[in-house]
Design an enzyme around this catalytic site. Structure first.
Site, PDB file in Angstrom:
ATOM      1  N   ASP A  61       4.676   1.114  -1.207  1.00  0.00           N
ATOM      2  CA  ASP A  61       4.813  -0.158  -0.842  1.00  0.00           C
ATOM      3  C   ASP A  61       5.762  -0.650  -0.051  1.00  0.00           C
ATOM      4  OD1 ASP A  61       6.270  -0.045  -3.065  1.00  0.00           O
ATOM      5  OD2 ASP A  61       5.292  -1.392  -4.013  1.00  0.00           O
TER       6      ASP A  61
ATOM      7  N   ASN B 187       4.622  -7.523 -15.292  1.00  0.00           N
ATOM      8  CA  ASN B 187       3.459  -8.372 -15.278  1.00  0.00           C
ATOM      9  C   ASN B 187       2.209  -7.222 -15.425  1.00  0.00           C
ATOM     10  OD1 ASN B 187       3.449  -7.613 -12.634  1.00  0.00           O
ATOM     11  ND2 ASN B 187       3.418  -9.837 -12.046  1.00  0.00           N
TER      12      ASN B 187
ATOM     13  N   HIS C  50       1.921  -5.045 -12.894  1.00  0.00           N
ATOM     14  CA  HIS C  50       1.530  -4.569 -11.524  1.00  0.00           C
ATOM     15  C   HIS C  50       1.691  -3.067 -11.639  1.00  0.00           C
ATOM     16  CE1 HIS C  50       5.685  -5.973  -9.730  1.00  0.00           C
ATOM     17  NE2 HIS C  50       5.749  -4.735 -10.098  1.00  0.00           N
TER      18      HIS C  50
ATOM     19  N   GLU D 203      -0.509  -7.289  -7.784  1.00  0.00           N
ATOM     20  CA  GLU D 203      -0.154  -8.252  -8.706  1.00  0.00           C
ATOM     21  C   GLU D 203      -1.635  -8.707  -9.511  1.00  0.00           C
ATOM     22  OE1 GLU D 203       2.777  -8.465  -9.213  1.00  0.00           O
ATOM     23  OE2 GLU D 203       4.023  -9.788  -7.857  1.00  0.00           O
TER      24      GLU D 203
END
Ligand code: F6R
Length: 242
Positions: free
Chosen positions: A67, A136, A138, A143
């Site tokens: 990313d 979370n 990810h 996400e």
């Protein structure tokens, strides 16, 4: 999923670095999928050390990163390109032209996503993908969502990710709100996946990812469906599943 238990962060880093080094030794022109963030820093330090003592060469290795923040130039200190140069590429004998990150400054978002997917396709896929785990759930910047995303796409980061990543920026307002990330299909297309997790604060989400339902609301849960995942975790991270 194979689970390798490490004592602490240092031990986790050494064990995971050993797995990456074995991949490079077995296939010197392998394609590595790489991650940024705090978790892999110790792994990269170990790989650099083995390179400096002459036991590991990156000369044929090709890389694709998961990313990149949208809007940050490669030279920006918080960009993931800068991170990779600083933490690995500038310290080993890799050909920088063979290392790839999404272009955070691309003007045409859709064209940049297509370009990055094509880069990966031309490399004939990823041999080993290194992944960290977000609080979370990810992976990359995929996400929690209603559906798994396939290829490279541009995401709006969640508040929890912005909060977590703000530790590296001067002010929380400086954290970019969007990022490019490899999609779940691309990650799942890697031949092997190496997931590294450290710390008590990741224990709950790691248990959900490994033993909860497979759902895009916990993106890492999809890894349960991959045939070759190795999880290297320290004792704290594995405390709820070990
Ligand atoms: C980084 C990435 C992220 C991180 C995750 C965990 O390239 O793709 O998914 O792996 O946010 O970050 P750390 O290791 O900082 O806890």
């Amino acid at each position: 999923m194979q689970i390798i238990k490490a004592k602490d962060y240092k031990d986790m880093s050494r064990k995971a670095a050993g797995i990456l080094a074995a991949q490079i030794i077995m296939k010197p022109d392998c394609v590595l999928g790489l991650a940024t963030g705090s978790t892999p820093v110790g792994i990269y330090e170990q790989l650099i050390q083995w390179h400096k003592t002459g036991s590991l060469s990156f000369a044929g290795v090709r890389t694709v990163n998961l990313d990149e923040y949208k809007g940050l130039a490669p030279g920006h200190e918080q960009s993931y390109r800068y991170f990779m140069d600083d933490h690995l590429f500038s310290h080993v004998d890799i050909d920088k032209k063979a290392t790839h990150t999404p272009d955070g400054l691309a003007e045409d978002e859709a064209a940049e996503c297509r370009r990055y997917d094509e880069v990966i396709r031309q490399m004939q896929g990823v041999d080993m993908q290194l992944l960290g785990l977000g609080h979370n759930g990810h992976i990359g910047f995929n996400e929690p969502a209603e559906a798994f995303q396939k290829g490279t796409h541009c995401v709006t980061l969640t508040e929890s990710t912005i909060q977590a990543n703000s530790r590296l920026f001067e002010r929380i307002e400086d954290v970019p709100r969007q990022a490019y990330t490899m999609g779940i299909k691309t990650i799942m297309g890697a031949k092997k996946i190496l997931l590294v997790v450290s710390g008590q604060d990741k224990a709950g989400i790691l248990r959900e990812a490994c033993f909860g339902p497979v759902t895009p609301k916990v993106p890492a849960s999809v890894l349960q469906l991959h045939p070759d995942v190795t999880l290297v975790g320290d004792a704290e991270a594995l405390s709820l599943i070990g």
